[in-house]
Design an enzyme around this catalytic site. Structure first.
Site, PDB file in Angstrom:
ATOM      1  N   ARG A  46      23.420 -12.477  25.362  1.00 28.85           N
ATOM      2  CA  ARG A  46      23.580 -12.414  23.672  1.00 28.85           C
ATOM      3  C   ARG A  46      23.797 -11.152  23.972  1.00 28.85           C
ATOM      4  O   ARG A  46      24.046 -10.757  22.653  1.00 28.85           O
ATOM      5  CB  ARG A  46      21.959 -12.637  23.220  1.00 28.85           C
ATOM      6  CG  ARG A  46      21.959 -13.007  21.903  1.00 28.85           C
ATOM      7  CD  ARG A  46      21.193 -14.025  21.764  1.00 28.85           C
ATOM      8  NE  ARG A  46      19.633 -13.985  22.150  1.00 28.85           N
ATOM      9  CZ  ARG A  46      18.871 -13.042  22.443  1.00 28.85           C
ATOM     10  NH1 ARG A  46      19.229 -11.793  21.729  1.00 28.85           N
ATOM     11  NH2 ARG A  46      17.437 -12.933  23.051  1.00 28.85           N
ATOM     12  N   TYR A  99      36.032 -18.134   0.134  1.00 31.93           N
ATOM     13  CA  TYR A  99      35.490 -19.209   0.729  1.00 31.93           C
ATOM     14  C   TYR A  99      34.301 -19.934   1.062  1.00 31.93           C
ATOM     15  O   TYR A  99      33.259 -19.972   0.439  1.00 31.93           O
ATOM     16  CB  TYR A  99      35.623 -18.858   2.332  1.00 31.93           C
ATOM     17  CG  TYR A  99      35.363 -19.908   3.446  1.00 31.93           C
ATOM     18  CD1 TYR A  99      36.353 -20.823   3.402  1.00 31.93           C
ATOM     19  CD2 TYR A  99      34.274 -19.722   3.628  1.00 31.93           C
ATOM     20  CE1 TYR A  99      36.297 -21.985   4.669  1.00 31.93           C
ATOM     21  CE2 TYR A  99      33.650 -21.445   5.021  1.00 31.93           C
ATOM     22  CZ  TYR A  99      35.076 -21.908   5.573  1.00 31.93           C
ATOM     23  OH  TYR A  99      34.986 -22.755   6.425  1.00 31.93           O
ATOM     24  N   ASP A 172      37.263  -9.780   3.882  1.00 36.29           N
ATOM     25  CA  ASP A 172      37.755 -11.303   4.493  1.00 36.29           C
ATOM     26  C   ASP A 172      39.412 -11.015   4.790  1.00 36.29           C
ATOM     27  O   ASP A 172      39.488 -11.707   3.544  1.00 36.29           O
ATOM     28  CB  ASP A 172      36.961 -12.951   4.230  1.00 36.29           C
ATOM     29  CG  ASP A 172      36.898 -13.721   5.337  1.00 36.29           C
ATOM     30  OD1 ASP A 172      38.140 -13.970   5.786  1.00 36.29           O
ATOM     31  OD2 ASP A 172      36.183 -14.324   4.722  1.00 36.29           O
ATOM     32  N   LYS A 197      40.977 -19.578  12.417  1.00 37.36           N
ATOM     33  CA  LYS A 197      42.435 -20.273  11.844  1.00 37.36           C
ATOM     34  C   LYS A 197      43.481 -19.120  12.851  1.00 37.36           C
ATOM     35  O   LYS A 197      43.617 -19.699  13.942  1.00 37.36           O
ATOM     36  CB  LYS A 197      41.539 -19.660  10.231  1.00 37.36           C
ATOM     37  CG  LYS A 197      41.072 -19.949  10.229  1.00 37.36           C
ATOM     38  CD  LYS A 197      40.368 -21.370   9.191  1.00 37.36           C
ATOM     39  CE  LYS A 197      39.528 -21.697   9.205  1.00 37.36           C
ATOM     40  NZ  LYS A 197      37.897 -21.226   8.188  1.00 37.36           N
TER      41      LYS A 197
HETATM   42  C1  LIG Z   1      37.354 -20.628   8.004  1.00 37.79           C
HETATM   43  C2  LIG Z   1      37.109 -19.545   6.771  1.00 37.79           C
HETATM   44  C3  LIG Z   1      35.999 -18.731   6.903  1.00 37.79           C
HETATM   45  C4  LIG Z   1      34.075 -19.938   7.826  1.00 37.79           C
HETATM   46  O1  LIG Z   1      34.801 -19.167   9.636  1.00 37.79           O
HETATM   47  P1  LIG Z   1      34.590 -19.964  10.249  1.00 37.79           P
HETATM   48  O2  LIG Z   1      34.649 -19.802  11.880  1.00 37.79           O
HETATM   49  O3  LIG Z   1      34.632 -22.009   9.932  1.00 37.79           O
HETATM   50  O4  LIG Z   1      32.493 -19.920  10.042  1.00 37.79           O
HETATM   51  C5  LIG Z   1      35.055 -18.303   6.047  1.00 37.79           C
HETATM   52  N1  LIG Z   1      36.464 -17.372   6.141  1.00 37.79           N
HETATM   53  C6  LIG Z   1      37.574 -18.118   5.427  1.00 37.79           C
HETATM   54  C7  LIG Z   1      38.640 -17.336   4.613  1.00 37.79           C
HETATM   55  C8  LIG Z   1      37.464 -19.308   6.179  1.00 37.79           C
HETATM   56  O5  LIG Z   1      39.150 -19.652   5.890  1.00 37.79           O
END
Ligand SMILES: *Cc1c(COP(=O)(O)O)cnc(C)c1O
Length: 384
Positions: A46, A99, A172, A197
């Site tokens: 962890r 998001y 982000d 993504k």
């Molecule tokens: C998908 C996404 C998230 C969350 O990511 P996960 O890997 O699904 O937890 C956060 N911010 C943006 C802009 C996203 O497209």
């Protein structure tokens, strides 16, 4: 009994071994040495895992920060970061169009911890200026590119305003990716992203990343240890492997998306194409300066409203109707019944999402075939 030395290989593999081990022989180290040591001391899964560390490195390099770590998902990266940087009584200024689960975190979970969150339009620098000046503020939060409008956060301008107000800026970078923008180079203090993504790109794993200076990453890592959102080594290996092709995937995907955007904008049954490379993008000049490589995301507003958009979705053959983005396969969705279903049509319009909006994530398929697919679906639905 286990003789770990028997399988501690003395070879030079070209790819990182997948360390499924949760615990490691201490050798001559004490727990104190380990706890006071570097971020990557290996003793319990962890805290650190060599495969996870290996996968974090290319992302850290692309984002251009001194340190970085990986988490079990993008939301683990975002939530762990925000809870690390904030205290009860703090005020946050955040972009409204973030998001969905981040919005939930900002508007429900953080207030429950005694943190105030004020929302602004992410693309509106004057809005940021006013909100940041309205009182003491600990943190500013935004996304490089908003979903699905593809409006930009002017990171350099907002970083300057945030710093003048004594706040840190967290960005982000999931939609834009470090292929297109390095928020840290523009002044962001912390970069968070979903590696689920574009970074992993194959729609087969969940992961997140946090990038910042060494001290901040140490702080976030301490919370990651207590909250337990560590990345699994098997997923980390898949991520590492995908990162070997990140730049070529993004080069192809962004070029294809720009082509699609240009071709679709020519059609008389397309009201609007939302893509930073388009001259009619409301922040075209900022986009050209901030992210000249563009993005593989685009949105298309078709004539005929949401009914027609839905009909187009059903006609598409190469694009799959699905949520998520950034994979090798092209995806399409309609925000009105997915990411933005909870908003009224008027609220969606106010948020820049007109009726008939289709969101596209452009994959690695032949761009001509993708264009033919879109054109055929539009032609087949002209009267719907
Ligand atoms: C998908 C996404 C998230 C969350 O990511 P996960 O890997 O699904 O937890 C956060 N911010 C943006 C802009 C996203 O497209």
């Amino acid at each position: 009994m286990t003789d770990a030395r028997a399988w501690t290989a003395r070879t030079t593999p070209l790819v990182p071994p997948v360390y499924h081990a949760v615990t490691y022989g201490l050798d001559d180290k004490s727990y104190e040495d380990i706890v006071n040591g570097g971020l990557n001391e290996t003793w319990y899964g962890r805290f650190s895992n060599p495969t996870v560390t290996a996968a974090a490195e290319p992302i850290r390099r692309w984002e251009g920060t001194a340190a970085g770590l990986l988490t079990a998902s993008g939301m683990a990266a975002i939530a762990t970061t925000l809870v690390t940087l904030l205290r009860a009584g703090d005020r946050v200024v955040a972009a409204r169009a973030v998001y969905g689960d981040t919005r939930e975190l900002l508007t429900r979970d953080l207030p429950a911890l005694g943190i105030t969150v004020d929302l602004v339009d992410g693309h509106d620098v004057d809005g940021w200026r006013a909100a940041l000046a309205a009182g003491p503020v600990a943190l500013a939060y935004g996304e490089t590119l908003a979903n699905p409008t593809l409006r930009l956060l002017d990171i350099a301008a907002v970083a300057e305003l945030a710093h003048a107000a004594g706040a840190r800026l967290v960005v982000d970078n999931t939609f834009a990716t470090p292929y297109a923008v390095r928020p840290a180079a523009l002044g962001a203090d912390v970069v968070v992203e979903s590696a689920t993504k574009f970074l992993s790109g194959h729609s087969d794993l969940l992961a997140g990343a946090v990038l910042s200076d060494v001290d901040t990453i140490r702080e976030v890592q301490r919370r990651l240890v207590t909250f337990g959102g560590c990345l699994d080594p098997a997923a980390a290996y898949l991520l590492w492997r995908s990162l070997q092709t990140f730049e070529v995937r993004l080069a192809r995907q962004t070029t294809s998306a720009a082509r699609l955007a240009a071709a679709l904008a020519e059609r008389d049954d397309v009201v609007r194409v939302l893509h930073p490379t388009r001259p009619d993008h409301p922040q075209h000049e900022l986009a050209a300066a901030m992210m000249p490589r563009g993005t593989a995301m685009l949105a298309v507003e078709v004539a005929g409203g949401d009914r027609r958009a839905l009909a187009v979705l059903r006609e598409l053959r190469l694009f799959t109707e699905a949520t998520s983005l950034g994979g090798v396969e092209s995806l399409a969705s309609t925000p009105f019944n997915s990411s933005h279903f909870s908003l009224s049509p008027a609220d969606r319009a106010a948020a820049g999402i007109g009726p008939g909006t289709l969101r596209l994530s452009v994959g690695l398929e032949d761009p001509d075939a993708l264009l033919d697919d879109m054109a055929a679906a539009l032609d087949a639905t002209r009267d719907r």
